[in-house]
Write an enzyme that holds these catalytic residues in place. Structure first.
Site, PDB file in Angstrom:
ATOM      1  N   TYR A  78       0.705  -1.077   0.135  1.00 41.28           N
ATOM      2  CA  TYR A  78      -0.015   0.052  -0.054  1.00 41.28           C
ATOM      3  C   TYR A  78       0.833   1.164  -0.049  1.00 41.28           C
ATOM      4  O   TYR A  78       0.239   2.463  -0.291  1.00 41.28           O
ATOM      5  CB  TYR A  78      -0.924   0.125   1.253  1.00 41.28           C
ATOM      6  N   LYS A 107       3.488 -15.442   1.726  1.00 45.51           N
ATOM      7  CA  LYS A 107       3.392 -16.288   0.486  1.00 45.51           C
ATOM      8  C   LYS A 107       4.741 -16.622  -0.055  1.00 45.51           C
ATOM      9  O   LYS A 107       5.185 -16.009  -1.150  1.00 45.51           O
ATOM     10  CB  LYS A 107       2.416 -15.526  -0.632  1.00 45.51           C
ATOM     11  N   ASP A 134      -2.996 -18.007   1.574  1.00 42.17           N
ATOM     12  CA  ASP A 134      -4.165 -18.444   1.041  1.00 42.17           C
ATOM     13  C   ASP A 134      -4.635 -19.490   1.802  1.00 42.17           C
ATOM     14  O   ASP A 134      -5.718 -19.922   2.195  1.00 42.17           O
ATOM     15  CB  ASP A 134      -4.099 -18.817  -0.526  1.00 42.17           C
ATOM     16  N   ASP A 146      -5.213  -7.115   5.835  1.00 42.89           N
ATOM     17  CA  ASP A 146      -6.501  -6.522   5.640  1.00 42.89           C
ATOM     18  C   ASP A 146      -7.517  -7.323   5.231  1.00 42.89           C
ATOM     19  O   ASP A 146      -8.727  -7.336   5.457  1.00 42.89           O
ATOM     20  CB  ASP A 146      -6.148  -5.338   4.256  1.00 42.89           C
ATOM     21  N   ASP A 173     -10.664  -8.946   7.784  1.00 44.00           N
ATOM     22  CA  ASP A 173     -12.026  -8.747   7.577  1.00 44.00           C
ATOM     23  C   ASP A 173     -12.561 -10.148   7.467  1.00 44.00           C
ATOM     24  O   ASP A 173     -13.792 -10.278   8.018  1.00 44.00           O
ATOM     25  CB  ASP A 173     -12.296  -8.025   6.306  1.00 44.00           C
TER      26      ASP A 173
END
Ligand code: NAD
Length: 368
Positions: free
Chosen positions: A141, A192, A225, A249, A253
């Site tokens: 970001y 990852k 994942d 993020d 959520d």
């Protein structure tokens, strides 16, 4: 001892849920040894309406000087066409950046009384208590280069850069290990590393720090994942999950959804501790300004009240008091009292201020 709190209620339901926190602060001032002094300022659309800016320098100065900042929510349809750098959200981003809030703590806790509200089976979520520690000021970001360029062939090309340095990984992992020691002593580090070099560095550096300083904490590495999948398959296997800005993020959520209502979930954002032991911190509910219910007395104040409980625990080491607030919330839910967002058949529906009063009444009983 007096602690200085800056209250930034913001927009929409922000001021409604913050009013209940203020009443709770008054309750603590009347009962507890610590005294809280509060100051208020505007943020988001409320600040833009008055000053043409989502946060003023004067408000920033107060935030930098406060012992902790309590934040409501910002935004709303009214500000949809405001320039990007003056959007309500820019006020929150400025606070995170200037206060150096690199660690975002997002608990996902399922109160027993609400286990039926989750979209998952009650037995999967009953007793759920996990903490997601998200890196908040680095990664893709913020990484450079970034931007959209026009290519000679007429196409456009967009670049975002995922970038982490050792110190950024160590400081967030340290927060996770320290928290785990206060909980069930387990950290899962999600990245990852199979396809991203930043993930490989993340895994190696977390491993190094663990070996050097936190061998007593159980560490596992998990691909982000797979972590997303495990969160809906068997979320109770996790205690603390530490991850980067982007994966954090998404995973936080997802974890929030497990518990059934966005109106129930608090968060803390913490900075580094300075030489005097002071740590900058901002506490906020994870929900937004909920323009669809603003001004109707329907908002659930629990997320903001639990954010204040996090403030008691993490900024002021008031563990007992934080626990009292959490138990009061649990007691009120057990009494069958519900705001509309968490309403269930056979329960009694109440509004924002009634919920706040019920929690203070439960506190009176618990503290007696
Ligand atoms: P939202 O969280 O405001 O609302 C989503 C849904 O959840 C709505 O139906 C709302 O009524 C409900 N809800 C949220 N909080 C609730 C509460 N405490 N009690 C009962 N119901 C609640 O998200 P959104 O609708 O996507 O966004 C609305 C505005 O909020 C947008 O401008 C967005 O940019 C902003 N936003 C701000 C923050 C923040 O301030 N940190 C976070 C998310 C969204």
């Amino acid at each position: 001892m007096t602690q200085n709190l800056l209250l930034l209620p913001g927009d929409g339901i922000g001021p409604e849920v913050m009013a209940e926190v203020e009443r709770l602060i008054a309750w603590f001032n009347a009962k507890a040894h610590t005294k809280f002094e509060t100051t208020h300022d505007l943020v988001g659309g409320a600040s833009y309406d008055k000053h043409g800016l989502p946060i003023t320098e004067a408000a920033m100065k107060k935030a930098l000087e406060a012992d902790a900042v309590l934040f409501g929510a910002v935004g709303g349809p009214k500000y949809a066409s405001v320039p990007y750098d003056k959007r309500p959200e820019a006020g929150l981003l400025r606070l995170r950046k200037d206060l150096g809030l690199f660690a975002n703590l997002r608990p996902a806790l399922c109160f027993d009384a609400l286990k039926e509200s989750s979209t998952l089976k009650p037995e999967i979520v009953a007793g759920l208590d996990i903490m997601i520690v998200r890196e908040l000021t680095g990664g893709v970001y913020f990484g450079e280069p970034r931007g959209i360029t026009n290519l000679p062939n007429g196409e456009r090309r967009a670049v975002d850069t995922q970038v982490y340095a050792t110190h950024e990984i160590h400081r967030i992992a340290r927060v996770a290990f320290e928290l785990a020691r206060l909980r069930r002593n387990k950290v899962a580090s999600a990245e990852k590393h199979n396809v991203m070099t930043s993930g490989l560095l993340w895994k190696e550096e977390v491993t190094k720090l663990h070996a050097a300083e936190y061998k007593d904490v159980e560490l596992t590495h998990i691909l982000a994942d797979n972590c997303a999948m495990q969160l809906v398959r068997n979320p109770k296997q996790f205690d603390v999950i530490v991850t980067d800005n982007l994966f954090g993020d998404i995973l936080s959520d997802e974890a929030a959804q497990l518990t059934g209502s966005i109106g129930m979930l608090p968060s803390a954002s913490l900075g580094a501790r300075d030489a005097n032991g002071k740590q900058r911190a901002l506490y906020e509910p994870i929900h937004g300004s909920a323009p669809d219910i603003a001004g109707q007395g329907k908002a659930n104040p629990i997320a903001n009240i639990l954010s204040f409980a996090m403030c008691l625990r993490y900024s002021f080491a008031m563990k007992k008091e934080a626990g009292l607030v959490e138990r009061a919330v649990s007691a009120v839910l057990d009494q069958g009292l519900r705001t509309p967002d968490i309403m269930q058949p056979g329960m009694r529906q109440i509004g924002t201020s009634e919920m706040g009063s019920a929690i203070r009444a439960a506190l009176d009983k618990l503290a007696a």
